[in-house]
Write a protein that holds these residues in place. Structure first.
Motif, short mmCIF file in Angstrom:
data_model
loop_
_atom_site.label_atom_id
_atom_site.label_comp_id
_atom_site.label_asym_id
_atom_site.label_seq_id
_atom_site.Cartn_x
_atom_site.Cartn_y
_atom_site.Cartn_z
N GLY A 73 7.75 0.68 1.26
CA GLY A 73 7.05 0.99 0.04
C GLY A 73 7.96 1.50 -1.06
O GLY A 73 7.80 1.16 -2.24
N LYS A 74 8.95 2.31 -0.71
CA LYS A 74 9.85 2.89 -1.70
C LYS A 74 10.67 1.81 -2.39
O LYS A 74 10.81 1.79 -3.62
N ASP A 123 2.39 6.20 -8.46
CA ASP A 123 1.20 6.96 -8.86
C ASP A 123 1.16 7.21 -10.37
O ASP A 123 0.10 7.12 -10.99
N LYS A 125 -0.31 4.32 -12.26
CA LYS A 125 -1.60 3.86 -11.74
C LYS A 125 -2.47 3.24 -12.83
O LYS A 125 -3.19 2.26 -12.57
N TYR A 178 -6.86 0.66 -1.47
CA TYR A 178 -6.83 0.57 -2.93
C TYR A 178 -7.96 1.40 -3.53
O TYR A 178 -7.77 2.10 -4.53
N THR A 237 0.83 -1.21 0.00
CA THR A 237 0.00 0.00 0.00
C THR A 237 0.87 1.26 0.00
O THR A 237 0.55 2.25 -0.68
N GLU A 238 1.98 1.22 0.73
CA GLU A 238 2.91 2.36 0.71
C GLU A 238 3.51 2.56 -0.68
O GLU A 238 3.75 3.69 -1.11
N ARG A 273 -7.23 5.08 -3.59
CA ARG A 273 -6.19 5.49 -4.54
C ARG A 273 -6.63 5.30 -5.98
O ARG A 273 -5.90 5.67 -6.91
N LEU A 324 2.22 2.34 -3.49
CA LEU A 324 1.33 3.02 -4.43
C LEU A 324 1.65 4.51 -4.55
O LEU A 324 1.45 5.11 -5.61
N SER A 325 2.13 5.10 -3.47
CA SER A 325 2.50 6.52 -3.52
C SER A 325 3.63 6.76 -4.51
O SER A 325 3.70 7.82 -5.15
N TYR A 326 4.53 5.78 -4.63
CA TYR A 326 5.67 5.90 -5.53
C TYR A 326 5.35 5.39 -6.94
O TYR A 326 6.16 5.55 -7.85
#
Length: 374
Positions: A316-317, A211, A214, A235, A204-205, A238, A207-209
């Motif tokens: 996440g990264k 984007d 997507k 999910y 889930t983290e 986002r 997903l920020s990276y």
């Protein structure tokens, strides 16, 4: 013919037993599983149509002193339960799947002269199988590296039994099963039969990276029960195409749909991934006994079939970076898939079943000849 299959606790132990059970059942044998009321077998076996008898037992290895004493105190009860089951069923063969709940059944069967076989899925065997190896008639191993831990004359490199349907999925049909689109990079995420909070959180983290990607990715995610609602809601918030399930029943379709598998590195999982020829990003469970998941994973890593993220480095990264790299390098992804396919063994179930039949027929001399040829 009566087949008694002992053990479970985790999917990695149980599902090879189900694969073997299906072979014998299709040939008219009577199948009986034995495990505990708390293991995964109590939930999965009724759905699979197999009966489960339970014994009173707790793990011994790796426990603190007081808890070990408590486990030792009830061990005689497990032996009594096991002896009762053996007398009632009078099996023609007893198969141990590994794990503490297989111990009493297998050792009592061996002492009573009933043919016995144990499965060892990991490179480094667990405590129970090390003990049982002295008593059983045959040992079926998944990795050649395990040979040095067992008596050579009764150890057989069969590969891990896998359910036949695991390799039966067809990508386009499987994507329709999950309501997903064609030509979108599909990631299958799971952490074992009960899920893995660390992997759920990292995905889930990530997903920020991811984007900007997507609209180019879609996800099938087995979360386990505890994280299911939180991951599903995330999910949704986002706007990511994702199918979130506490437990994936249609695992063959999940593998077939996937372009990349992100998972733990249990031996059963690795056997399925390679049988399906899938590229994977492995995150070994750091608290597995004797670090066996990371040791198992090295087989795929060294062959170029998988990437590795140590659990201590997982966030996440890092996960997003590995996913991006493979998305942007389809040639590398294809090479990983080919390496995975080369490692894959689809014959483990048949080989183990044949070995069992040799034991039941009393063809020990034939088994000895096979050993001498290796």
């Amino acid at each position: 013919m009566k087949v008694l299959i002992a053990g479970g606790g985790t999917g990695g132990h149980l599902y090879p037993g189900i694969a073997i059970a299906r072979v014998f059942k299709n040939n008219g044998a009577e199948i009986q599983f034995v495990g505990t009321s708390k293991g995964i077998e109590s939930r999965v076996l009724p759905k699979e149509g197999y009966a489960l008898r339970t014994i009173r037992i707790r793990p011994l290895a790796g426990r603190r002193f007081l808890r070990m004493l408590s486990s030792l105190r009830i061990f005689p009860l497990a032996m009594i339960d096991s002896l009762k089951i053996i007398k009632e069923i009078t099996p023609d063969i007893v198969i141990g799947l590994g794990g503490y709940s297989s111990g009493p059944l297998v050792i009592l069967a061996a002492l009573r002269g009933i043919p016995t076989l144990i499965l060892e899925q990991n490179i480094i065997p667990g405590f129970t199988n090390r003990v049982l190896s002295r008593f059983v008639d045959a040992i079926a191993i998944n990795f050649k590296s395990s040979e040095c831990f067992f008596p050579k004359q009764k150890t057989h490199l069969t590969g891990n039994p896998i359910r036949e349907e695991i390799t039966s999925g067809v990508k386009e049909e499987s994507l329709r099963v999950f309501g997903l689109e064609k030509d979108i990079f599909t990631i299958l995420v799971f952490g074992g039969s009960a899920g893995a909070h660390r992997i759920n959180k990292a995905m889930t983290e990530a997903l920020s990276y991811l984007d900007v990607y997507k609209n180019r990715i879609q996800i099938i995610h087995q979360t386990g029960e505890k994280d299911f609602e939180e991951v599903s809601e995330f999910y949704g918030s986002r706007g990511v195409r994702a199918v979130t399930l506490p437990f994936i029943e249609r695992m063959a379709d999940a593998y077939a749909a996937a372009d990349l598998v992100v998972s733990r590195a249990g031996a059963g999982t690795l056997s399925e991934i390679t049988a399906c020829g899938k590229a994977s990003m492995l995150i070994p469970y750091p608290y597995a006994a004797k670090n066996h998941q990371e040791i198992n994973a090295t087989v795929l890593i060294d062959a170029g079939a998988a990437g590795l993220i140590p659990d201590r480095d997982l966030d996440g990264k890092r996960l997003a970076s590995e996913i991006r790299f493979l998305m942007e390098d389809p040639e590398r992804l294809w090479q990983m898939e080919m390496a995975s396919k080369r490692l894959g063994n689809r014959d483990g179930t048949r080989k183990v079943a044949d070995l069992c039949m040799d034991l039941v027929r009393g063809q020990r001399s034939e088994v000895d000849v096979l050993c001498s040829r290796r």
